[in-house]
Design an enzyme around this catalytic site. Structure first.
Site, PDB file in Angstrom:
ATOM      1  N   ASP A  30      -3.002 101.972   2.119  1.00  0.00           N
ATOM      2  CA  ASP A  30      -2.304 100.694   2.097  1.00  0.00           C
ATOM      3  C   ASP A  30      -0.798 100.913   2.267  1.00  0.00           C
ATOM      4  O   ASP A  30      -0.224 101.847   1.709  1.00  0.00           O
ATOM      5  CB  ASP A  30      -2.594  99.974   0.766  1.00  0.00           C
ATOM      6  CG  ASP A  30      -2.247  98.505   0.826  1.00  0.00           C
ATOM      7  OD1 ASP A  30      -3.179  97.686   0.826  1.00  0.00           O
ATOM      8  OD2 ASP A  30      -1.043  98.166   0.882  1.00  0.00           O
ATOM      9  N   ASN A  87     -10.658  90.760  -2.044  1.00  0.00           N
ATOM     10  CA  ASN A  87     -10.034  89.452  -2.215  1.00  0.00           C
ATOM     11  C   ASN A  87     -10.566  88.510  -1.139  1.00  0.00           C
ATOM     12  O   ASN A  87     -10.803  88.923  -0.007  1.00  0.00           O
ATOM     13  CB  ASN A  87      -8.516  89.579  -2.109  1.00  0.00           C
ATOM     14  CG  ASN A  87      -7.929  90.395  -3.244  1.00  0.00           C
ATOM     15  OD1 ASN A  87      -8.405  90.312  -4.374  1.00  0.00           O
ATOM     16  ND2 ASN A  87      -6.909  91.193  -2.955  1.00  0.00           N
ATOM     17  N   GLY A  93      -6.729  85.450  -3.444  1.00  0.00           N
ATOM     18  CA  GLY A  93      -5.487  86.177  -3.161  1.00  0.00           C
ATOM     19  C   GLY A  93      -5.513  86.993  -1.889  1.00  0.00           C
ATOM     20  O   GLY A  93      -4.774  87.962  -1.741  1.00  0.00           O
ATOM     21  N   GLN A  94      -6.361  86.586  -0.923  1.00  0.00           N
ATOM     22  CA  GLN A  94      -6.450  87.328   0.335  1.00  0.00           C
ATOM     23  C   GLN A  94      -5.246  87.010   1.218  1.00  0.00           C
ATOM     24  O   GLN A  94      -4.916  85.837   1.423  1.00  0.00           O
ATOM     25  CB  GLN A  94      -7.747  86.951   1.063  1.00  0.00           C
ATOM     26  CG  GLN A  94      -7.979  87.762   2.333  1.00  0.00           C
ATOM     27  CD  GLN A  94      -9.340  87.459   2.977  1.00  0.00           C
ATOM     28  OE1 GLN A  94     -10.059  86.568   2.530  1.00  0.00           O
ATOM     29  NE2 GLN A  94      -9.663  88.183   4.024  1.00  0.00           N
ATOM     30  N   HIS A 100     -11.778  93.392   3.989  1.00  0.00           N
ATOM     31  CA  HIS A 100     -11.385  94.744   3.590  1.00  0.00           C
ATOM     32  C   HIS A 100     -11.724  94.978   2.126  1.00  0.00           C
ATOM     33  O   HIS A 100     -11.682  94.062   1.311  1.00  0.00           O
ATOM     34  CB  HIS A 100      -9.893  94.996   3.835  1.00  0.00           C
ATOM     35  CG  HIS A 100      -8.982  93.932   3.294  1.00  0.00           C
ATOM     36  ND1 HIS A 100      -8.789  92.730   3.932  1.00  0.00           N
ATOM     37  CD2 HIS A 100      -8.227  93.889   2.177  1.00  0.00           C
ATOM     38  CE1 HIS A 100      -7.939  91.986   3.231  1.00  0.00           C
ATOM     39  NE2 HIS A 100      -7.587  92.666   2.155  1.00  0.00           N
ATOM     40  N   HIS A 102     -10.451  97.090  -1.079  1.00  0.00           N
ATOM     41  CA  HIS A 102      -9.395  97.913  -1.669  1.00  0.00           C
ATOM     42  C   HIS A 102     -10.044  98.983  -2.551  1.00  0.00           C
ATOM     43  O   HIS A 102     -10.943  98.678  -3.351  1.00  0.00           O
ATOM     44  CB  HIS A 102      -8.492  97.091  -2.591  1.00  0.00           C
ATOM     45  CG  HIS A 102      -7.665  96.048  -1.919  1.00  0.00           C
ATOM     46  ND1 HIS A 102      -6.322  96.212  -1.654  1.00  0.00           N
ATOM     47  CD2 HIS A 102      -7.978  94.804  -1.493  1.00  0.00           C
ATOM     48  CE1 HIS A 102      -5.847  95.110  -1.092  1.00  0.00           C
ATOM     49  NE2 HIS A 102      -6.826  94.231  -0.984  1.00  0.00           N
TER      50      HIS A 102
HETATM   51  P1  5GP Z   1      -5.252  91.336   0.575  1.00  0.00           P
HETATM   52  O1  5GP Z   1      -4.162  90.708  -0.245  1.00  0.00           O
HETATM   53  O2  5GP Z   1      -5.514  90.548   1.842  1.00  0.00           O
HETATM   54  O3  5GP Z   1      -6.497  91.607  -0.195  1.00  0.00           O
HETATM   55  O4  5GP Z   1      -4.716  92.761   0.956  1.00  0.00           O
HETATM   56  C1  5GP Z   1      -4.122  93.093   2.171  1.00  0.00           C
HETATM   57  C2  5GP Z   1      -3.549  94.469   2.013  1.00  0.00           C
HETATM   58  O5  5GP Z   1      -3.209  94.960   3.296  1.00  0.00           O
HETATM   59  C3  5GP Z   1      -2.248  94.519   1.179  1.00  0.00           C
HETATM   60  O6  5GP Z   1      -2.441  95.408   0.085  1.00  0.00           O
HETATM   61  C4  5GP Z   1      -1.204  95.012   2.161  1.00  0.00           C
HETATM   62  O7  5GP Z   1      -0.260  95.868   1.562  1.00  0.00           O
HETATM   63  C5  5GP Z   1      -2.039  95.711   3.223  1.00  0.00           C
HETATM   64  N1  5GP Z   1      -1.459  95.679   4.549  1.00  0.00           N
HETATM   65  C6  5GP Z   1      -1.046  94.582   5.222  1.00  0.00           C
HETATM   66  N2  5GP Z   1      -0.564  94.922   6.429  1.00  0.00           N
HETATM   67  C7  5GP Z   1      -0.707  96.268   6.521  1.00  0.00           C
HETATM   68  C8  5GP Z   1      -0.390  97.206   7.555  1.00  0.00           C
HETATM   69  O8  5GP Z   1       0.114  96.871   8.627  1.00  0.00           O
HETATM   70  N3  5GP Z   1      -0.671  98.519   7.308  1.00  0.00           N
HETATM   71  C9  5GP Z   1      -1.236  98.925   6.132  1.00  0.00           C
HETATM   72  N4  5GP Z   1      -1.473 100.230   5.991  1.00  0.00           N
HETATM   73  N5  5GP Z   1      -1.554  98.059   5.144  1.00  0.00           N
HETATM   74  C10 5GP Z   1      -1.281  96.757   5.340  1.00  0.00           C
END
Ligand code: 5GP
Ligand code: ZN
Length: 114
Positions: A30, A87, A93-94, A100, A102
């Site tokens: 991440d 998420n 909180g997505q 994806h 985590h």
């Molecule tokens: P969400 O909040 O949708 O569950 O998590 C999205 C995750 O993707 C976040 O933890 C954010 O830091 C990560 N993320 C978003 N854009 C990028 C990117 O361009 N590269 C990487 N490595 N992580 C990303």
């Protein structure tokens, strides 16, 4: 989906620190880690959220989850454990609308979530 950052990552047009990839999925670190271990496992195919999956996706979902477990072990989380998070949409909180998982580890996490 050209506009989806995770599709671009899966296609290799946006660079990431990859941990694993195969025909079905990519795993990478991440960009804004929330813990000493913070990695993501994504399907190559664009699926916006877990809510959009159906019976045909059961095998893929199993592969993603099992790979998340294997990577958690590789990343040193076997003894103390880890948090596996999906998420979903606004209340979940997505922030990136491409499914994806985590993998979070290396420290304890609170429950219930805020
Ligand atoms: P969400 O909040 O949708 O569950 O998590 C999205 C995750 O993707 C976040 O933890 C954010 O830091 C990560 N993320 C978003 N854009 C990028 C990117 O361009 N590269 C990487 N490595 N992580 C990303
Ligand atoms: Zn996508």
């Amino acid at each position: 989906m050209d506009s989806c950052i995770f599709c671009n990552i899966a296609e290799g047009t946006v660079p990431v620190r990859k941990i694993y990839e195969d025909a079905d999925m990519v795993a990478f670190y991440d960009a804004q880690p929330q813990a000493p271990v913070h990695s993501l496992v994504i399907p190559r195919r664009h699926i916006a959220t877990i809510m959009e999956t159906n019976e045909e996706d059961v095998e893929l979902l199993g592969k993603l989850l099992f790979k998340a477990q294997q990577l958690a072990v590789e990343l040193g989380c076997e003894e103390k454990g880890a948090r596996f998070v999906i998420n979903c949409k606004e209340y979940g909180g997505q922030t990136v609308d491409h499914l994806h998982i985590h993998i979070l580890g290396g420290r304890p996490f609170d429950w219930p979530p805020g």
